[in-house]
Design a protein around this motif. Structure first.
Motif, PDB file in Angstrom:
ATOM      1  N   LEU A 169       0.808  -1.228   0.000  1.00  0.00           N
ATOM      2  CA  LEU A 169       0.000   0.000   0.000  1.00  0.00           C
ATOM      3  C   LEU A 169       0.846   1.286   0.000  1.00  0.00           C
ATOM      4  O   LEU A 169       0.641   2.153  -0.864  1.00  0.00           O
ATOM      5  N   PRO A 170       1.813   1.449   0.932  1.00  0.00           N
ATOM      6  CA  PRO A 170       2.572   2.707   0.908  1.00  0.00           C
ATOM      7  C   PRO A 170       3.284   2.921  -0.418  1.00  0.00           C
ATOM      8  O   PRO A 170       3.364   4.053  -0.907  1.00  0.00           O
ATOM      9  N   ILE A 171       3.780   1.850  -1.036  1.00  0.00           N
ATOM     10  CA  ILE A 171       4.485   2.001  -2.319  1.00  0.00           C
ATOM     11  C   ILE A 171       3.491   2.417  -3.402  1.00  0.00           C
ATOM     12  O   ILE A 171       3.794   3.274  -4.233  1.00  0.00           O
ATOM     13  N   HIS A 172       2.288   1.819  -3.387  1.00  0.00           N
ATOM     14  CA  HIS A 172       1.271   2.210  -4.367  1.00  0.00           C
ATOM     15  C   HIS A 172       0.923   3.683  -4.244  1.00  0.00           C
ATOM     16  O   HIS A 172       0.490   4.317  -5.200  1.00  0.00           O
ATOM     17  N   LEU A 173       1.066   4.222  -3.032  1.00  0.00           N
ATOM     18  CA  LEU A 173       0.728   5.631  -2.816  1.00  0.00           C
ATOM     19  C   LEU A 173       1.922   6.537  -3.053  1.00  0.00           C
ATOM     20  O   LEU A 173       1.806   7.758  -2.946  1.00  0.00           O
ATOM     21  N   GLY A 174       3.084   5.945  -3.341  1.00  0.00           N
ATOM     22  CA  GLY A 174       4.290   6.758  -3.482  1.00  0.00           C
ATOM     23  C   GLY A 174       4.779   7.286  -2.141  1.00  0.00           C
ATOM     24  O   GLY A 174       5.452   8.317  -2.068  1.00  0.00           O
ATOM     25  N   ALA A 175       4.440   6.584  -1.054  1.00  0.00           N
ATOM     26  CA  ALA A 175       4.819   7.036   0.291  1.00  0.00           C
ATOM     27  C   ALA A 175       6.019   6.248   0.796  1.00  0.00           C
ATOM     28  O   ALA A 175       6.363   5.197   0.257  1.00  0.00           O
ATOM     29  N   GLU A 176       6.656   6.762   1.861  1.00  0.00           N
ATOM     30  CA  GLU A 176       7.814   6.079   2.425  1.00  0.00           C
ATOM     31  C   GLU A 176       7.431   5.048   3.473  1.00  0.00           C
ATOM     32  O   GLU A 176       8.183   4.129   3.769  1.00  0.00           O
ATOM     33  N   ASP A 177       6.294   5.250   4.091  1.00  0.00           N
ATOM     34  CA  ASP A 177       5.825   4.281   5.087  1.00  0.00           C
ATOM     35  C   ASP A 177       4.339   4.543   5.321  1.00  0.00           C
ATOM     36  O   ASP A 177       3.752   5.407   4.649  1.00  0.00           O
ATOM     37  N   VAL A 178       3.730   3.811   6.277  1.00  0.00           N
ATOM     38  CA  VAL A 178       2.341   4.110   6.639  1.00  0.00           C
ATOM     39  C   VAL A 178       2.323   5.366   7.512  1.00  0.00           C
ATOM     40  O   VAL A 178       3.375   5.852   7.947  1.00  0.00           O
ATOM     41  N   ALA A 179       1.128   5.860   7.809  1.00  0.00           N
ATOM     42  CA  ALA A 179       1.020   7.114   8.552  1.00  0.00           C
ATOM     43  C   ALA A 179       1.557   6.978   9.972  1.00  0.00           C
ATOM     44  O   ALA A 179       2.165   7.899  10.505  1.00  0.00           O
ATOM     45  N   PHE A 180       1.305   5.851  10.614  1.00  0.00           N
ATOM     46  CA  PHE A 180       1.741   5.658  12.000  1.00  0.00           C
ATOM     47  C   PHE A 180       2.585   4.392  12.112  1.00  0.00           C
ATOM     48  O   PHE A 180       2.072   3.330  12.486  1.00  0.00           O
ATOM     49  N   PRO A 181       3.886   4.499  11.813  1.00  0.00           N
ATOM     50  CA  PRO A 181       4.710   3.280  11.772  1.00  0.00           C
ATOM     51  C   PRO A 181       4.797   2.564  13.120  1.00  0.00           C
ATOM     52  O   PRO A 181       4.784   1.330  13.169  1.00  0.00           O
ATOM     53  N   ARG A 182       4.851   3.324  14.218  1.00  0.00           N
ATOM     54  CA  ARG A 182       4.956   2.663  15.519  1.00  0.00           C
ATOM     55  C   ARG A 182       3.657   1.930  15.866  1.00  0.00           C
ATOM     56  O   ARG A 182       3.673   0.831  16.412  1.00  0.00           O
ATOM     57  N   LEU A 183       2.534   2.571  15.552  1.00  0.00           N
ATOM     58  CA  LEU A 183       1.241   1.933  15.779  1.00  0.00           C
ATOM     59  C   LEU A 183       1.155   0.638  14.969  1.00  0.00           C
ATOM     60  O   LEU A 183       0.596  -0.364  15.410  1.00  0.00           O
ATOM     61  N   ASN A 184       1.757   0.679  13.779  1.00  0.00           N
ATOM     62  CA  ASN A 184       1.775  -0.480  12.900  1.00  0.00           C
ATOM     63  C   ASN A 184       2.508  -1.642  13.584  1.00  0.00           C
ATOM     64  O   ASN A 184       2.024  -2.788  13.590  1.00  0.00           O
ATOM     65  N   LEU A 185       3.658  -1.323  14.199  1.00  0.00           N
ATOM     66  CA  LEU A 185       4.406  -2.361  14.910  1.00  0.00           C
ATOM     67  C   LEU A 185       3.607  -2.861  16.110  1.00  0.00           C
ATOM     68  O   LEU A 185       3.557  -4.060  16.395  1.00  0.00           O
ATOM     69  N   PHE A 186       2.933  -1.924  16.785  1.00  0.00           N
ATOM     70  CA  PHE A 186       2.095  -2.295  17.929  1.00  0.00           C
ATOM     71  C   PHE A 186       0.989  -3.263  17.486  1.00  0.00           C
ATOM     72  O   PHE A 186       0.708  -4.256  18.163  1.00  0.00           O
TER      73      PHE A 186
END
Lengths: 400, 542
Positions: B103-120
């Motif tokens: 998803l982030p790559i499809h959006l041209g982004a470097e990561d998701v909006a909340f990377p730490r929350l993602n790990l959580f």
């Protein structure tokens, strides 16, 4: 095939027919495209992004089709719900893991007996968890919910036997919660419903006793009524009171005949002198049959037979075997008077399964749990004392 | 796993973005690709356990009566099969694994909006999974309620239901937080120039999914907490002996669990929408219709829950409404299928493993969807409700749909993730075996279901034996197909041929970046103005 089944099956056919056609269509079209537009045959792809008319077509046509499917389905469902007002009513109680059917005259059974070509409405409930009453042949299924009444109805059709299955998962014996709908010709059904639960051939002597009112005062099963019980009366040692005082006699043939024809002459001790003489009312022939019956025919039923019927109808045998095999609960075989290790309030105790213990286990099973078993038996506190005694008698017969 | 690439920038395998080494650089990583891969490995590991349980069920049903296990064991096995497959495998499979990676790559982004929350979220997922496994070995035996935990039975049973429902509660939170993260990411982190109309259809499907996750999952959380309250405190919300209502539980449960089916299948539809245009070398047919239908499915799918309850004793009016709404939700699914097929029209088709899985999805999902019409129609549902017809329908949709979608995603994005290619011939063979095994396994179950074979039956009447035996043989063939597929992918990962940036000739943004991508995804500014399905000038780079 009844009208309801017809409607349901029409809905099935319509949905399957249309679905099959759609499935064939998309599969063939996809395979054709894969072949026709393979990159070796069609190296340059046409850059088509869409087509409004095509989009509208495959939005509108499926919409019409699904509304038609809905309508067929709903018509069938309505037919399943609209029970005719003159339906025969049967109450259904589901429990782990058996069915109990109660007919309008109070008779109960564990299999459903119904007359042919009759609408039958089942009013259903459950005493423990949710079960589901399912008869595939009638296309009916309805959950039985504790604390709630649900119903199904069906037209019984021609005489035949169909499966009843439990369709809602209800624990370890779920797949054994089976029964049968037994559709009988009207006459056979009438005969079945009007007989007592145990259809035993009644000895003629009992009819004689009944007709002469003997059984109002004398029991044949050992219970004390107004007069001495007739159970095992022949050759019984009996203390009688005569004009000369008390004496002990053997109740032989001569004594019994005298006691029937002229009861006041010798009164059994502790009983009132109130029996009328039967010398004129009872023919010689009937008297002979009675004496014969007293000599040999007692008792009228095998011990435990009544209890066995109760155990079956109350669903006990859904969890407890009678042959020693392990089901969900301990087997009834050799259950009485054995030593058990039970858990009460979290502590293990050893006790003897005497009748007091067994009665308490039937009425409030949660009190003692036999070690190694689950606490899953519902309390059977609605049983009459008489029924519980019959069960105990039955259990006693299962001892080796 | 440390793959060398020709790219001057180190890949995300080499550069963890921190000083941590070894396992810590993974389990404490906030990189969406590492988190996505950790989800993928967990999901596949648990999938193998779920498959083994499924094979045990099929083996037990090979003959009536006892075949390999006792009734109580059987009930625990099908419960665990359901709980593991639904909550631990299928729900996180595509969104949490491939959603995170892609998803982030499809959006041209470097990561998701909340990377730490993602790990959580990942940690919650791991704790939930651990608890679910713990429930097997602790307490009074593994739970035996079925994955639906229906009351009053789930209050009645003495098995270890408490731990299992608490595991579901925690897994639910993992799902909610992932959904929240994706919604925010799609709204806020699209690269400049990437308009909503240029969003990939995979992103659209994840967007629709994320909304269901955020809105419906809390209801599941509350419902399973109420079961705990019932069991531990004896509150009496569902137990009729205490004035409760068991039907209420079913409503609460299905308000989540029906939309959950769309959480499971929408992302797979997104994967298919990505694969088909790439291998047909032409734009997706009806982009807007497919995007809108994802949102439609998410919305309408939230209003049909009580079609699971036509026999529950609820009112006939409710049956009427929910039957009608159920048919309405069929329409957007049909639109998608027709658009996918139309995308093949006048294409220049390359028949390769990802496309085969996508076509497998369309075939199996269509059978699943069409048999769903039988279940939506009230009169016919009564007969087949809680029979093997439902079991088969469900597996066609979820295994044939989401499962094949997941396998498709694995074969499609494999070269992007590892920078290597698997053996395509072996992959094709595995696909063919899977298709045969799958249909042999599940199709006979439609028939015995129609004949009245109820589900969750340890024992069965002899007339159903043939259907069960064909099905069990099918399960063996399917297992062989899975082994071949996994071994082939593993070999490809270890020693497959190295690939360039764009081995399939795709037009979405992940194909512009090196394989595997670097830590921050792009080594040069992606061209976000072209649109995800515009194949002009796109060359294969194998």
């Amino acid at each position: 095939m009844t009208d309801t089944i017809n409607k349901i099956d029409t809905a099935f056919l319509f949905i399957f027919g249309v679905s099959f056609a759609i499935m064939i269509l998309i599969t063939l079209v996809a395979i054709y495209f894969l072949y026709k537009y393979h990159h070796t045959k069609h190296p340059e792809a046409a850059q088509i992004e869409g087509n409004l008319i095509a989009e509208l077509t495959w939005t509108i046509i499926p919409s019409i089709i699904v509304i038609a499917m809905f309508w067929f389905g709903w018509t069938g469902y309505k037919a399943l719900r609209d029970a005719p007002a003159d339906s025969m009513l049967v109450d259904v109680t589901a429990r782990m893991w058996s069915w109990k059917f109660t007919y309008p005259n109070g008779k109960t059974s564990s299999e459903l007996y119904v007359p042919a070509n009759t609408p039958v409405k089942l009013n259903m409930t459950s005493v423990d968890v949710i079960h589901s009453f399912y008869v595939p042949a009638y296309r009916v299924k309805m959950d039985t919910v504790p604390g709630m009444q649900t119903y199904v109805w069906f037209d019984t059709g021609e005489p035949e036997t169909y499966e009843i299955l439990c369709a809602e998962y209800c624990g370890v014996r779920h797949s054994f919660m089976l029964s049968k709908v037994i559709v009988l010709p009207q006459e056979e059904y009438d005969a079945w419903i009007s007989t007592e639960e145990k259809p035993v051939e009644q000895p003629e002597a009992i009819t004689i006793l009944e007709n002469n009112g003997c059984l109002d005062c004398h029991s044949i099963d050992g219970t004390e009524l107004v007069g001495p019980t007739l159970k095992d009366i022949y050759n019984r040692e009996t203390v009688i009171v005569t004009a000369d005082g008390e004496k002990t006699v053997k109740a032989d043939e001569a004594y019994l005949i005298k006691a029937i024809n002229d009861p006041s002459s010798e009164i059994v001790k502790n009983y009132e002198d109130m029996m009328p003489p039967f010398a004129e009312d009872l023919s010689k022939e009937d008297l002979g049959k009675l004496i014969e019956f007293f000599k040999t025919g007692m008792p009228a039923e095998k011990p435990g037979e009544k209890g066995a019927v109760i155990a079956e109808n109350e669903g006990c045998t859904g969890c407890h075997s009678t042959d020693g095999s392990e089901l969900v609960g301990p087997s009834f075989k050799n259950m009485m008077d054995r030593d058990v290790i039970a858990i009460k309030d979290g502590k293990k105790i050893q006790l003897k399964a005497d009748s007091r213990y067994i009665i308490s286990s039937i009425v409030s099973p949660g009190e003692y749990i036999v070690d190694g078993y689950d606490e899953s038996m519902p309390p059977y506190d609605y049983l009459e004392d008489e029924q519980i005694m019959a069960l105990i008698e039955y259990f006693n017969t299962l001892k080796d | 796993m440390q793959n060398q690439t020709s790219s001057p920038i180190p890949s995300f395998f080499e550069d963890s973005g921190s000083d941590r080494k070894g396992i810590l650089s993974w389990i404490l990583s906030t990189d969406h690709k590492r988190i996505g891969l950790m989800y993928l490995y967990m999901v596949l590991g648990m999938f193998i356990i779920g498959v083994c349980l499924g094979l045990a069920i099929r083996l037990e049903l090979f003959t009536p009566g006892k075949t390999i296990m006792e009734a109580q064991t059987y009930n625990a096995v099908f419960t665990l099969h359901g709980v593991i497959m639904i909550f631990i495998v299928v729900i996180p499979s595509i969104p949490a694994a491939f959603g995170n990676i892609i998803l982030p790559i499809h959006l041209g982004a470097e990561d998701v909006a909340f990377p730490r929350l993602n790990l959580f979220s990942w940690w919650l997922y791991m704790i939930g999974t651990g608890l679910a496994l713990l429930s097997l070995f602790t307490g009074n035996g593994p739970p035996d309620t079925g994955w639906t935990f229906y009351v009053p039975f789930s209050e009645f049973t003495t098995t270890n239901v408490n731990t299992a429902v608490f595991a579901v509660f925690i897994l639910g939170f993992s799902s909610i937080l992932t959904g929240l993260n994706f919604i925010t990411t799609i709204h806020r982190l699209r690269a400049p120039g990437l308009k909503w109309k240029q969003l990939s259809l995979f992103s659209w499907s994840l967007y629709a999914t994320a909304w269901i996750q955020v809105l419906a999952t809390p209801i599941l959380g509350i419902t399973v907490l109420l079961i705990l309250a019932e069991r531990v405190l004896g509150v009496g919300l569902f137990d009729p002996n205490k004035g409760g209502d068991p039907i209420l539980y079913q409503h609460l449960f299905w308000i989540y669990s029906h939309p959950a089916v769309y959480i499971m299948v929408l992302p797979a539809m997104g994967v298919v929408s990505e694969i088909i245009p790439v291998f047909a070398r032409k734009p997706i047919f009806g982009y807007k219709a497919i995007a809108v239908s994802s949102i439609m499915i998410a919305f309408a799918g939230s209003l049909v829950w009580a079609h699971h309850m036509f026999t529950s004793g609820m009112s006939d009016t409710a049956v009427l409404i929910f039957s009608l709404l159920t048919f309405i939700v069929a329409i957007p699914s049909a639109i998608k299928v027709f658009n996918w097929i139309a995308t093949l029209y006048k294409g220049s088709i390359f028949i390769e493993p990802p496309l085969l899985y996508a076509l497998g999805f369309i075939f199996l999902f269509s059978i699943g969807g069409l048999t769903g019409l039988v279940l939506g129609s009230a009169g016919t549902d009564i007969h087949v409700h809680d029979t093997y017809f439902v079991v088969s329908h469900f597996h066609y949709v979820i295994f044939g749909g989401t499962g094949f979608g997941l396998f498709g995603a694995m074969h499609f994005w494999f070269p992007k993730i590892y920078g290597r290619m698997y053996n395509k011939n072996v992959a094709t063979t595995a696909w063919a075996i899977l298709m045969i095994g799958f249909n042999l396994l599940y199709f006979p179950l439609f028939i015995i279901g129609l004949q009245g074979m109820p589900r969750r039956y340890y024992d069965y009447l002899p007339e159903y034996t043939l259907g069960h035996q064909i099905s069990t043989v099918g399960s063996w063939i399917l297992a062989v197909g899975l082994i071949i597929m996994f071994v082939n992918l593993y070999n490809g990962m270890k020693s497959g041929k190295k690939v360039g940036r764009n081995p399939w000739g795709g037009a979405t943004l992940e194909w512009y970046t090196p394989s595997p991508p670097p830590l921050l995804n792009f080594d040069k500014e992606p061209d976000t103005f072209k649109g995800p399905y515009s194949f002009k000038g796109v060359e294969r780079d194998e």
